[in-house]
Design a protein around this motif. Structure first.
Motif, mmCIF file in Angstrom:
data_model
loop_
_atom_site.group_PDB
_atom_site.id
_atom_site.type_symbol
_atom_site.label_atom_id
_atom_site.label_comp_id
_atom_site.label_asym_id
_atom_site.label_seq_id
_atom_site.Cartn_x
_atom_site.Cartn_y
_atom_site.Cartn_z
ATOM 1 N N TRP A 181 0.687 -1.115 -0.041
ATOM 2 C CA TRP A 181 -0.108 0.011 -0.118
ATOM 3 C C TRP A 181 0.835 1.290 0.007
ATOM 4 N N LYS A 240 -12.252 1.701 5.080
ATOM 5 C CA LYS A 240 -12.049 1.495 3.653
ATOM 6 C C LYS A 240 -10.939 0.860 3.270
ATOM 7 N N ASN A 241 -9.786 0.944 3.918
ATOM 8 C CA ASN A 241 -8.467 0.269 3.659
ATOM 9 C C ASN A 241 -8.762 -1.124 3.893
ATOM 10 N N MET A 244 -10.115 -3.360 1.138
ATOM 11 C CA MET A 244 -9.161 -3.793 0.199
ATOM 12 C C MET A 244 -8.321 -5.009 0.550
ATOM 13 N N ARG A 310 -4.513 -0.915 -4.941
ATOM 14 C CA ARG A 310 -3.791 0.157 -5.724
ATOM 15 C C ARG A 310 -3.570 1.334 -4.837
ATOM 16 N N GLU A 312 -3.747 4.538 -5.439
ATOM 17 C CA GLU A 312 -4.689 5.592 -5.453
ATOM 18 C C GLU A 312 -5.689 5.521 -4.713
ATOM 19 N N LYS A 313 -6.324 4.206 -4.269
ATOM 20 C CA LYS A 313 -7.135 3.702 -3.526
ATOM 21 C C LYS A 313 -6.755 3.892 -2.064
ATOM 22 N N GLN A 315 -6.634 5.031 1.348
ATOM 23 C CA GLN A 315 -7.176 6.192 2.113
ATOM 24 C C GLN A 315 -6.209 6.958 3.232
#
Length: 329
Positions: A181, A240-241, A244, A310, A312-313, A315
């Motif tokens: 990440w 949110k992380n 993923m 990714r 850019e994803k 947070q």
């Protein structure tokens, strides 16, 4: 344990190192006796690279490492760092110093705390933008000539600074954050390292524990755990992380390894010039990390992991705004 070359000046270390920072502070309660046992178990199981710094625990971490390697110095690569200046009465404050006089004073102090005659790999922890890098590296080169340091490196430096430093004295390694990440170095810094034959020592390859999948809520962390103030762990960012990471955990199950082993195997697979240094205070996790060297990843798995997480994803920034300003200078 596989071994890898750091740079092209002759230093070879285990493919996996041990980060010792958390044994002194930042990640909750510490236990010196247990930490020394972990360090010695690491050496017993083939790890040869131990990473510390003068600012970890205000020198305590270097003293701890020194105690752990007493009587077994041969074959152990001790890496330590200088340049971050702290105040005991304001422990979250950070200053940066790279003046030649300070470099030499810091080196002597580290040697004393470690109880050794020579530091194997000496890094500038953060770049002092008020001092030309040529002056700082010049002082480090004098330490090499004096026999106090074997090899030198930088930490969290940008490509231009790396080039300027390397012209003064060959750099053996750059230590910077690199994990599933945190991949921003892939654009310019990693290609620069490979052009100059400088190795990458990847710290926080497990994303400060996040990529192990073991942290389901911040409530499980100690009240003084630094991650409670890390943007990637705060509020909605954490949730949110975490979403993923679910796919990564599923791939780990399919491969018959832990999520942590999969995350480390990814770093190891990114190049023979990369050595990750996951930190731990527990022997159980040490052995789990060591066994990541037995996990082989196909190109399809690597691509799947990089699609799931990714950059850019992700947070949140990897440090607070204030600390981000000290990176990649």
């Amino acid at each position: 344990m596989e071994h890898r070359k750091l740079g092209n000046q002759g230093l070879t270390v285990s493919a996996l190192g041990l980060g010792c920072m958390g044994m002194s502070e930042f990640y909750g309660a510490t236990n010196d006796t247990e930490s020394i046992q972990v360090i010695q178990a690491a050496l017993d199981n083939g790890i040869t690279l131990l990473d510390t710094a003068d600012m970890y625990g205000f020198g305590h971490n270097e003293e701890l490492v020194g105690k752990a390697i007493k009587g077994r110095r041969a074959g152990v690569t001790i890496a330590t760092k200088f340049g971050i200046v702290r105040e005991k009465d304001n422990q979250r404050a950070r200053g940066i110093c790279g003046s030649p006089d300070y470099v030499k004073q810091a080196c002597d102090a580290s040697l004393k705390r470690l109880g050794i005659e020579t530091i194997d790999l000496y890094y500038q922890h953060r770049i002092d933008t008020t001092v030309p890098i040529e002056e700082t590296i010049g002082a480090m080169a004098e330490l090499v000539q004096a026999g106090k340091v074997r090899y030198i490196g930088l930490s969290e430096a940008k490509a231009e600074t790396i080039r300027r430093a390397h012209r003064v004295h060959p750099l053996t390694a750059l230590q910077t954050e690199y994990s599933l990440w945190t991949r921003d170095i892939e654009a310019e810094i990693l290609p620069t390292l490979r052009e100059l034959k400088i190795a990458l020592v990847a710290y926080s390859p497990l994303g400060r524990g996040f990529l192990t999948g073991a942290i389901n809520t911040l409530e499980t962390l100690a009240p003084d755990d630094y991650r409670r103030y890390n943007p990637r762990f705060e509020g909605d960012n954490f949730d949110k992380n975490k979403q993923m990471l679910d796919g990564v955990t599923e791939i780990a199950k399919q491969l018959g390894c832990t999520t942590a082993q999969l995350a480390l195997a990814w770093v190891l697979a990114k190049g023979q010039d990369i050595v990750p240094i996951p930190g731990t205070k527990r022997q159980k996790y040490l052995m789990d990390n060591i066994n990541s060297t037995k996990v082989t990843l196909t190109n399809d798995v690597i691509q799947a992991l990089e699609t799931l997480i990714r950059p850019e994803k992700v947070q949140g920034t990897r440090y607070t705004a204030e600390m981000m300003g000290a990176l990649n200078n």
